[in-house]
Design a protein around this motif. Sequence first.
Motif, PDB file in Angstrom:
ATOM      1  N   UNK A   1       0.792  -1.219   0.000  1.00  0.00           N
ATOM      2  CA  UNK A   1       0.000   0.000   0.000  1.00  0.00           C
ATOM      3  C   UNK A   1       0.827   1.273   0.000  1.00  0.00           C
ATOM      4  N   UNK A   2       2.128   1.138   0.186  1.00  0.00           N
ATOM      5  CA  UNK A   2       2.999   2.312   0.233  1.00  0.00           C
ATOM      6  C   UNK A   2       3.182   2.891  -1.172  1.00  0.00           C
ATOM      7  N   UNK A   3       3.197   4.212  -1.271  1.00  0.00           N
ATOM      8  CA  UNK A   3       3.462   4.871  -2.541  1.00  0.00           C
ATOM      9  C   UNK A   3       4.973   4.989  -2.740  1.00  0.00           C
ATOM     10  N   UNK A   4       5.412   4.658  -3.955  1.00  0.00           N
ATOM     11  CA  UNK A   4       6.838   4.678  -4.259  1.00  0.00           C
ATOM     12  C   UNK A   4       7.064   5.335  -5.626  1.00  0.00           C
ATOM     13  N   UNK A   5       8.324   5.631  -5.927  1.00  0.00           N
ATOM     14  CA  UNK A   5       8.719   6.131  -7.237  1.00  0.00           C
ATOM     15  C   UNK A   5       9.447   5.015  -7.975  1.00  0.00           C
ATOM     16  N   UNK A   6       9.109   4.843  -9.268  1.00  0.00           N
ATOM     17  CA  UNK A   6       9.632   3.723 -10.042  1.00  0.00           C
ATOM     18  C   UNK A   6      10.307   4.245 -11.317  1.00  0.00           C
ATOM     19  N   UNK A   7      11.520   3.748 -11.655  1.00  0.00           N
ATOM     20  CA  UNK A   7      12.171   4.165 -12.903  1.00  0.00           C
ATOM     21  C   UNK A   7      11.323   3.783 -14.119  1.00  0.00           C
ATOM     22  N   UNK A   8      11.181   4.716 -15.062  1.00  0.00           N
ATOM     23  CA  UNK A   8      10.456   4.424 -16.305  1.00  0.00           C
ATOM     24  C   UNK A   8      10.943   5.403 -17.371  1.00  0.00           C
ATOM     25  N   UNK A   9      11.625   4.889 -18.383  1.00  0.00           N
ATOM     26  CA  UNK A   9      12.165   5.752 -19.419  1.00  0.00           C
ATOM     27  C   UNK A   9      13.218   6.681 -18.844  1.00  0.00           C
TER      28      UNK A   9
ATOM     29  N   UNK B   1       4.044   4.803  -8.079  1.00  0.00           N
ATOM     30  CA  UNK B   1       3.494   3.450  -8.033  1.00  0.00           C
ATOM     31  C   UNK B   1       3.076   3.105  -6.626  1.00  0.00           C
ATOM     32  N   UNK B   2       2.403   1.958  -6.488  1.00  0.00           N
ATOM     33  CA  UNK B   2       1.929   1.497  -5.180  1.00  0.00           C
ATOM     34  C   UNK B   2       2.443   0.081  -4.952  1.00  0.00           C
ATOM     35  N   UNK B   3       3.008  -0.167  -3.786  1.00  0.00           N
ATOM     36  CA  UNK B   3       3.540  -1.488  -3.454  1.00  0.00           C
ATOM     37  C   UNK B   3       2.394  -2.471  -3.242  1.00  0.00           C
ATOM     38  N   UNK B   4       2.468  -3.614  -3.937  1.00  0.00           N
ATOM     39  CA  UNK B   4       1.456  -4.656  -3.777  1.00  0.00           C
ATOM     40  C   UNK B   4       2.003  -5.919  -3.132  1.00  0.00           C
ATOM     41  N   UNK B   5       3.296  -5.979  -2.988  1.00  0.00           N
ATOM     42  CA  UNK B   5       3.883  -7.154  -2.348  1.00  0.00           C
ATOM     43  C   UNK B   5       5.390  -7.032  -2.239  1.00  0.00           C
ATOM     44  N   UNK B   6       5.966  -7.744  -1.288  1.00  0.00           N
ATOM     45  CA  UNK B   6       7.407  -7.779  -1.082  1.00  0.00           C
ATOM     46  C   UNK B   6       7.806  -9.218  -0.802  1.00  0.00           C
ATOM     47  N   UNK B   7       8.858  -9.673  -1.477  1.00  0.00           N
ATOM     48  CA  UNK B   7       9.306 -11.036  -1.207  1.00  0.00           C
ATOM     49  C   UNK B   7      10.820 -11.120  -1.340  1.00  0.00           C
ATOM     50  N   UNK B   8      11.376 -12.234  -0.937  1.00  0.00           N
ATOM     51  CA  UNK B   8      12.827 -12.405  -0.951  1.00  0.00           C
ATOM     52  C   UNK B   8      13.419 -11.975   0.372  1.00  0.00           C
ATOM     53  N   UNK B   9      14.722 -12.156   0.479  1.00  0.00           N
ATOM     54  CA  UNK B   9      15.404 -11.794   1.710  1.00  0.00           C
ATOM     55  C   UNK B   9      15.687 -10.323   1.791  1.00  0.00           C
ATOM     56  N   UNK B  10      16.328  -9.926   2.859  1.00  0.00           N
ATOM     57  CA  UNK B  10      16.699  -8.534   3.019  1.00  0.00           C
ATOM     58  C   UNK B  10      17.889  -8.204   2.122  1.00  0.00           C
ATOM     59  N   UNK B  11      18.054  -6.927   1.851  1.00  0.00           N
ATOM     60  CA  UNK B  11      19.207  -6.500   1.072  1.00  0.00           C
ATOM     61  C   UNK B  11      18.977  -6.603  -0.418  1.00  0.00           C
ATOM     62  N   UNK B  12      20.017  -6.969  -1.164  1.00  0.00           N
ATOM     63  CA  UNK B  12      19.980  -6.935  -2.618  1.00  0.00           C
ATOM     64  C   UNK B  12      18.992  -7.939  -3.211  1.00  0.00           C
ATOM     65  N   UNK B  13      18.674  -9.009  -2.490  1.00  0.00           N
ATOM     66  CA  UNK B  13      17.776 -10.026  -3.041  1.00  0.00           C
ATOM     67  C   UNK B  13      16.300  -9.668  -2.860  1.00  0.00           C
ATOM     68  N   UNK B  14      15.995  -8.632  -2.094  1.00  0.00           N
ATOM     69  CA  UNK B  14      14.608  -8.267  -1.837  1.00  0.00           C
ATOM     70  C   UNK B  14      13.956  -7.690  -3.095  1.00  0.00           C
TER      71      UNK B  14
ATOM     72  N   UNK C   1      10.316  -6.091  -4.904  1.00  0.00           N
ATOM     73  CA  UNK C   1       9.087  -5.384  -4.558  1.00  0.00           C
ATOM     74  C   UNK C   1       8.148  -5.416  -5.762  1.00  0.00           C
ATOM     75  N   UNK C   2       6.913  -5.860  -5.543  1.00  0.00           N
ATOM     76  CA  UNK C   2       5.895  -5.862  -6.596  1.00  0.00           C
ATOM     77  C   UNK C   2       5.164  -4.524  -6.542  1.00  0.00           C
ATOM     78  N   UNK C   3       5.162  -3.806  -7.670  1.00  0.00           N
ATOM     79  CA  UNK C   3       4.614  -2.451  -7.689  1.00  0.00           C
ATOM     80  C   UNK C   3       3.605  -2.323  -8.828  1.00  0.00           C
ATOM     81  N   UNK C   4       2.483  -1.676  -8.524  1.00  0.00           N
ATOM     82  CA  UNK C   4       1.500  -1.363  -9.570  1.00  0.00           C
ATOM     83  C   UNK C   4       1.710   0.085  -9.985  1.00  0.00           C
ATOM     84  N   UNK C   5       1.944   0.287 -11.291  1.00  0.00           N
ATOM     85  CA  UNK C   5       2.154   1.635 -11.804  1.00  0.00           C
ATOM     86  C   UNK C   5       1.118   1.917 -12.885  1.00  0.00           C
TER      87      UNK C   5
END
Length: 215
Positions: free
Chosen positions: A9-17, A23-36, A38-42
């Motif tokens: 539900x958090x609002x985020x900024x996503x690279x595009x062009x 965008x809005x976060x719809x899910x997070x998975x993976x471990x902490x750090x570089x492997x994490x 984030x599923x985002x709806x834009x």
Amino acid sequence: MSDHTYDIGQQVSVPRGLDVVPGVVEGVYGGEGRSEQVVVRIGLEGEESETITVPARILDRARKIKEDHRPGAWLTAYQYEQALAATLATILQSLEVEFRQVRQPVPPDQGVDVAFITPEKIVVVEAKYLTRETLGGEKYLDRLAEHVNRADAEGSGSLSGLLVTNAKVSPRLTSQARRARNMGNSLWVARWAPGDPEGELVDTVRQALTFKVER
């Protein structure tokens, strides 16, 4: 590793062009750090929404760029070349110059990214995207000069070399280009970045097109 925690539900900024979009976060998975991940709806205005998966560290960088309010800050060297080529084509059209555009007319290590062939002049362009503040290395202009001199062996002035960068151009590099022109080599340097006024670039292109060798 990521320096931020992302929640559904958090609002985020996503690279595009060349920029970042909301965008809005719809899910997070993976471990902490570089492997994490984030599923985002834009969804830009007037477009259907799209769901993408982005590494958390990429969102970290996009968030910092958004905070900087710098147009075109999310930029890679390739994207910079693409944007510059399109802008140069628009400038030539505005100057009512007939031209043919050739992408990467020579091997990548030759220092030329795009060429514009007009009835009177060929303008070869090297785009140099840097993350540092100032472009001061003479090697970039030296490499472009080698190509111009090799292609225009007769010294007719029918070929101009244009080095364009998003960084500030050092006075030393400007002086080097001026000395080259005084010796009959049509070499030019300009600063341009997406979102910048095009006045300096337009003036430089016009001079590159009209340069004549003093006999």
